[in-house]
Design an enzyme around this catalytic site. Structure first.
Site, PDB file in Angstrom:
ATOM      1  N   GLY A 251      29.730  30.662 -12.441  1.00 17.97           N
ATOM      2  CA  GLY A 251      30.378  29.606 -11.672  1.00 17.97           C
ATOM      3  C   GLY A 251      31.879  29.753 -11.659  1.00 17.97           C
ATOM      4  O   GLY A 251      32.602  28.770 -11.515  1.00 17.97           O
ATOM      5  N   GLY A 252      32.351  30.999 -11.815  1.00 17.63           N
ATOM      6  CA  GLY A 252      33.790  31.206 -11.912  1.00 17.63           C
ATOM      7  C   GLY A 252      34.331  30.514 -13.153  1.00 17.63           C
ATOM      8  O   GLY A 252      33.664  30.412 -14.185  1.00 17.63           O
TER       9      GLY A 252
ATOM     10  N   SER B 162      28.658  36.827 -13.386  1.00 15.22           N
ATOM     11  CA  SER B 162      29.668  36.267 -12.502  1.00 15.22           C
ATOM     12  C   SER B 162      30.827  35.721 -13.344  1.00 15.22           C
ATOM     13  O   SER B 162      31.444  36.470 -14.095  1.00 15.22           O
ATOM     14  CB  SER B 162      29.037  35.182 -11.615  1.00 15.22           C
ATOM     15  OG  SER B 162      29.906  34.807 -10.562  1.00 15.22           O
TER      16      SER B 162
END
Length: 555
Positions: free
Chosen positions: A165-166, A251
């Site tokens: 989610g960054g 991610s």
């Protein structure tokens, strides 16, 4: 604080504190009803209540979890104190001790963030709208634990999962990060963690407010260090080996893993690392962090001489500032020179983690997540390439058509975007890690396509996440026999790597460590195999053209 429009939400007619009390009581009623049913089942099986609701010791007090078919599960466990008020933007503190037994059955609050739109196909694929169901708030320093047994002198590997989610969204709660299947499959202890995100975790005030705020731009990363310290001090009571901890993430979780590998304060707290579609070689500079902070302060009408006011602004108001709560909001770890070194991965891999074996990879169509669900045809592909690469458009498409003659225009576009971005970063990380000549690096490409939504996204960003947890239940995995086969393969690799620092196991062919000369790469697919320098022509293309946009500046 004003309440919301009562026409949009019946509960909004209650004052905020009353609504929270109501929701908390409702949650307890639900948990109580579920517990009553479980206790009835327990009694019918002749089991003691403590078998169903196991109690574990921590350094701060006892916690009570729940037994899920033999996997002892503890959710919402505090590893840090509150970050509200004067503790906002400050390094994490230790939890307060307690007496008696504290329940750890329900997930805890997650860091404040903007919710995901559940209508998007990709969001549905990864259940991205579900992880906030436990609520959000600044009291978010929680972790979750799944284990086959408590303190039984079995030295189980510990999986420490950092969510994606960054640096602005996501949580360690929810189906996609459930550790139950992996704990069962690998006889392992699985930990997922929540930490501060966005401006609450990465607002760099150190060059505006002085030493008091020196760590504000790295607070979210210090949360992860605190969680790892909690694991070191407590995980043996949960059947885990504190000397066999693997950190990993996809991610944004991969970016945080990359950052932890360059943090001196994290040294010794983990022993292997995996970066999934998140290789990150740089952090924001102090100047960049300061500019983002100045924009936020200006939007809130707070001067740099009154920074203490910012610690009392409701977090909802902070996230309401345009860009503050999104992935592009500009809030990520700042290389402050001590907590995070400015040259941790550039130009070389960090020496502080030279002895940590590292696995790095991407999915084949990683970037498809950003392309929407619409198909494109050959004409649209050529138009996009011309607009993006100008005089190099024909060359780019010619090389990709030569390497992938049967790929669709959508797949070609996704692979181009992936290769010049995340895959190039992963390869660079492997090169720099291998150049240290110490612990090995292993490079992979996940090529098995997601069956979700008719397979239109291919091997999209995140296809390997649930499967690494031995979980094939999500839409992105498809819950098919083939998905379960891929889960068996990847989870076996995860377990082998966590235990030994070497991913080789019976489920895959021999996987050599990466070398710059041969560029050994594992291709995870139904036909899992090792290839040396796969799609070499595309790699050389991006080595020639350089970073995205460089070809335009040269024209």
């Amino acid at each position: 604080m004003p309440t919301r429009n009562p026409d949009s939400n019946p509960a909004a007619t209650f004052p905020i504190h009353t609504r929270r009390s109501f929701l908390k009581r409702t949650s307890l009623w639900v948990v109580g009803a579920q517990a009553s049913g479980i206790l009835a089942w327990t009694a019918s099986k002749g089991l003691a209540a403590e078998d169903t609701f196991p109690v574990a010791e921590t350094t701060y007090g006892k916690i009570r979890g729940i037994n899920l078919g033999g996997i002892k599960t503890f959710r919402g466990v505090h590893y840090g104190g509150t970050t509200v008020g004067k503790n906002r933007f400050m390094p994490p503190t230790r939890p307060d001790r307690w007496t008696g037994v504290k329940d750890a059955i329900a997930y805890g609050e997650i860091s404040p963030q903007l919710p995901s739109d559940p209508r998007g196909e990709y969001a549905q694929m990864i259940d991205w709208d579900q992880h906030s169901n436990s609520g959000m708030g600044e009291d978010c320093l929680h972790l979750n634990i799944w284990t086959p047994a408590l303190k039984d002198d079995v030295k189980r590997p510990v999986f420490f999962s950092i969510h994606g989610g960054g640096y602005a969204t996501g949580s360690g709660n929810g189906l996609g990060y459930s550790g139950e299947p992996l704990a069962r499959f690998g006889n392992a202890v699985v930990v997922t963690v929540n930490h501060r995100l966005g401006p609450l975790g990465y607002l760099h005030l150190g060059d505006l407010g002085g030493p008091q705020y020196a760590k504000s731009g790295v607070a979210g990363m210090l949360d992860l260090v605190a969680a790892l310290e909690w694991v070191r001090d407590n995980i043996e009571n949960f059947g885990g080996d504190p000397n066999c901890v693997m950190i990993y993430g996809q991610s944004g979780g991969g970016a945080k893993t990359s950052t932890l590998l360059g943090m001196p304060s994290a040294k010794g707290l983990f022993h292997r690392a995996v970066v999934q579609s998140g290789a990150s070689m740089t952090s924001r500079t102090r100047d960049q962090g300061t500019r983002s902070a100045e924009r936020l302060l200006a939007a809130l009408g707070i001067g740099k001489n009154n920074l203490a006011e910012l610690q009392n602004v409701p977090w909802e108001r902070i996230l309401a500032v345009p860009g503050a709560g999104g992935l592009a909001g500009g809030f990520s770890p700042v290389a402050d020179g001590t907590t995070i070194l400015p040259d941790a991965w550039t130009p070389t891999a960090p020496a502080v983690s030279a002895d940590i074996p590292l696995m790095i990879g991407t999915t084949l169509e990683d970037a498809a997540m950003r392309m929407g669900s619409a198909r494109i045809d050959e004409t649209e592909l050529k138009s996009w390439a011309q607009d993006t690469f100008d005089k190099n458009a024909t060359k780019v498409l010619s090389i990709y058509r030569g390497v992938y003659p049967h790929a669709t225009p959508f797949q070609i576009q996704a692979r181009i975007l992936t290769d010049r971005g995340q895959r190039r970063a992963a390869s660079t990380m492997a090169e720099r890690k291998a150049a240290l000549g110490k612990a090995p690096a292993y490079l992979y490409i996940w090529a098995w396509p997601s069956p979700g939504f008719g397979g239109k996204f291919g091997a999209v960003h995140g296809t390997d996440v649930g499967l690494s947890f031995h979980n094939a239940r999500q839409i992105i995995s498809g819950n098919t026999p083939e998905a379960h086969k891929m889960a068996d393969i990847l989870a076996s690799v995860w377990v082998a790597f966590a235990k030994t620092g070497n991913p080789n196991c019976q489920q895959i062919p021999s996987w050599p460590a990466f070398t710059p000369q041969r560029r050994e790469t594992m291709i995870f697919d139904v036909n899992t195999r090792v290839e040396n320098d796969p799609a070499r022509a595309t790699r050389l293309l991006w080595d020639e053209l350089g970073v995205p946009g460089r070809e335009r500046r040269q024209s």
